[in-house]
Design an enzyme around this catalytic site. Structure first.
Site, PDB file in Angstrom:
ATOM      1  N   ASP A   1      -1.004  29.798  26.640  1.00  0.00           N
ATOM      2  CA  ASP A   1      -0.246  31.103  27.427  1.00  0.00           C
ATOM      3  C   ASP A   1      -0.621  30.617  28.823  1.00  0.00           C
ATOM      4  O   ASP A   1      -0.768  29.480  29.354  1.00  0.00           O
ATOM      5  CB  ASP A   1      -0.693  32.596  27.065  1.00  0.00           C
ATOM      6  CG  ASP A   1      -1.977  32.638  27.769  1.00  0.00           C
ATOM      7  OD1 ASP A   1      -2.771  31.647  28.004  1.00  0.00           O
ATOM      8  OD2 ASP A   1      -2.835  33.905  27.684  1.00  0.00           O
TER       9      ASP A   1
ATOM     10  N   CYS B   1      -5.513  29.553  25.739  1.00  0.00           N
ATOM     11  CA  CYS B   1      -5.206  30.813  26.523  1.00  0.00           C
ATOM     12  C   CYS B   1      -6.538  31.097  27.593  1.00  0.00           C
ATOM     13  O   CYS B   1      -7.255  29.982  27.852  1.00  0.00           O
ATOM     14  CB  CYS B   1      -4.997  31.809  25.814  1.00  0.00           C
ATOM     15  SG  CYS B   1      -6.374  32.382  24.682  1.00  0.00           S
TER      16      CYS B   1
ATOM     17  N   THR C   1      -9.245  32.762  27.641  1.00  0.00           N
ATOM     18  CA  THR C   1     -10.592  32.599  26.916  1.00  0.00           C
ATOM     19  C   THR C   1     -10.460  31.628  25.658  1.00  0.00           C
ATOM     20  O   THR C   1     -11.484  31.059  25.111  1.00  0.00           O
ATOM     21  CB  THR C   1     -11.020  34.014  26.393  1.00  0.00           C
ATOM     22  OG1 THR C   1     -10.069  34.479  25.526  1.00  0.00           O
ATOM     23  CG2 THR C   1     -11.300  34.852  27.598  1.00  0.00           C
TER      24      THR C   1
ATOM     25  N   HIS D   1     -17.331  19.161   9.437  1.00  0.00           N
ATOM     26  CA  HIS D   1     -17.835  20.340   8.607  1.00  0.00           C
ATOM     27  C   HIS D   1     -16.615  21.242   7.903  1.00  0.00           C
ATOM     28  O   HIS D   1     -16.482  21.494   6.934  1.00  0.00           O
ATOM     29  CB  HIS D   1     -18.710  21.313   8.887  1.00  0.00           C
ATOM     30  CG  HIS D   1     -20.097  20.740   9.245  1.00  0.00           C
ATOM     31  ND1 HIS D   1     -21.372  21.308   9.438  1.00  0.00           N
ATOM     32  CD2 HIS D   1     -20.571  19.155   9.388  1.00  0.00           C
ATOM     33  CE1 HIS D   1     -22.309  20.365   9.381  1.00  0.00           C
ATOM     34  NE2 HIS D   1     -22.013  19.253   9.498  1.00  0.00           N
TER      35      HIS D   1
ATOM     36  N   HIS E   1     -18.784  20.242   1.989  1.00  0.00           N
ATOM     37  CA  HIS E   1     -18.045  20.754   3.276  1.00  0.00           C
ATOM     38  C   HIS E   1     -16.382  21.030   2.303  1.00  0.00           C
ATOM     39  O   HIS E   1     -15.756  21.965   2.861  1.00  0.00           O
ATOM     40  CB  HIS E   1     -17.973  19.821   3.981  1.00  0.00           C
ATOM     41  CG  HIS E   1     -19.350  19.835   4.983  1.00  0.00           C
ATOM     42  ND1 HIS E   1     -19.651  20.906   5.352  1.00  0.00           N
ATOM     43  CD2 HIS E   1     -20.104  18.856   5.000  1.00  0.00           C
ATOM     44  CE1 HIS E   1     -21.070  20.614   5.753  1.00  0.00           C
ATOM     45  NE2 HIS E   1     -21.097  19.269   5.870  1.00  0.00           N
TER      46      HIS E   1
HETATM   47  C1  RB5 Z   1      -4.447  36.686  29.437  1.00  0.00           C
HETATM   48  O1  RB5 Z   1      -4.583  37.351  30.653  1.00  0.00           O
HETATM   49  C2  RB5 Z   1      -5.573  36.708  28.551  1.00  0.00           C
HETATM   50  O2  RB5 Z   1      -5.816  37.830  28.118  1.00  0.00           O
HETATM   51  C3  RB5 Z   1      -5.440  35.486  27.359  1.00  0.00           C
HETATM   52  O3  RB5 Z   1      -5.170  34.273  28.217  1.00  0.00           O
HETATM   53  C4  RB5 Z   1      -6.652  35.538  26.553  1.00  0.00           C
HETATM   54  O4  RB5 Z   1      -7.727  35.182  27.236  1.00  0.00           O
HETATM   55  C5  RB5 Z   1      -6.713  36.308  25.373  1.00  0.00           C
HETATM   56  O5  RB5 Z   1      -7.588  36.358  24.643  1.00  0.00           O
END
Ligand code: RB5
Length: 149
Positions: A12, A69, A71, A102, A138
């Site tokens: 994203d 993304c 996080t 694993h 595994h």
């Molecule tokens: C976008 O702001 C953020 O929420 C997205 O990139 C991600 O971290 C969601 O898990």
């Protein structure tokens, strides 16, 4: 990872810049990838790219995936809704190696706001270059992931 295999990559807006860095790195290594977007830092939904990359792997079009993304959490949760997808959120090389050995993870997820590009490319290399252990325990555990016991 052999040069014949195709890597699906997607992010994203929160992962866009890191995705572009990783693409340059894959090109330097001579590895083929297919970019499923996004194409800019304009806000979008991580679900779109998590689903596209998961489907590209399940269809056999691509053999491994990289999802990013902000996080790495939302996009990995999305991909992991698809049976047969094992998306591993990694911020270190130890985890990237272990999840290949694993879990036979088929997608690497990272947070563009969590890891810098230097570390991220080392995580990518570790993930792509580590084979599944193929050890019986595994193999059994990976099979059990998608089984309703
Ligand atoms: C976008 O702001 C953020 O929420 C997205 O990139 C991600 O971290 C969601 O898990």
């Amino acid at each position: 990872m052999s040069a014949k295999e195709l890597i699906a990559i997607g992010s994203d807006h929160g992962g866009f810049e890191l995705k572009e860095e990783i693409k340059k790195h894959l090109e330097k290594r001579g590895l083929e990838y297919k970019d499923f977007g996004t194409d800019s830092t304009e806000a979008t939904d991580y679900t779109i790219y998590g689903k596209k990359v998961a489907k590209a792997i399940l269809s056999g079009e691509c053999q491994k995936g990289i999802l990013i993304c902000g996080t790495g959490i939302g996009i990995s949760i999305t991909a992991n809704r698809f049976p047969g997808i094992r998306a591993a959120l990694c911020s270190d090389c130890f985890s990237a190696e272990a999840t290949r050995l694993h879990n036979d993870a088929n997608i690497l997820a990272m947070g563009g706001r969590v890891v810098g590009p230097g570390l991220a490319v080392k995580i990518v290399d570790t993930f792509l270059d580590t084979p599944f252990s193929n050890e019986e325990r595994h193999i059994r555990r990976v099979r059990l992931i998608d089984e309703d016991e």
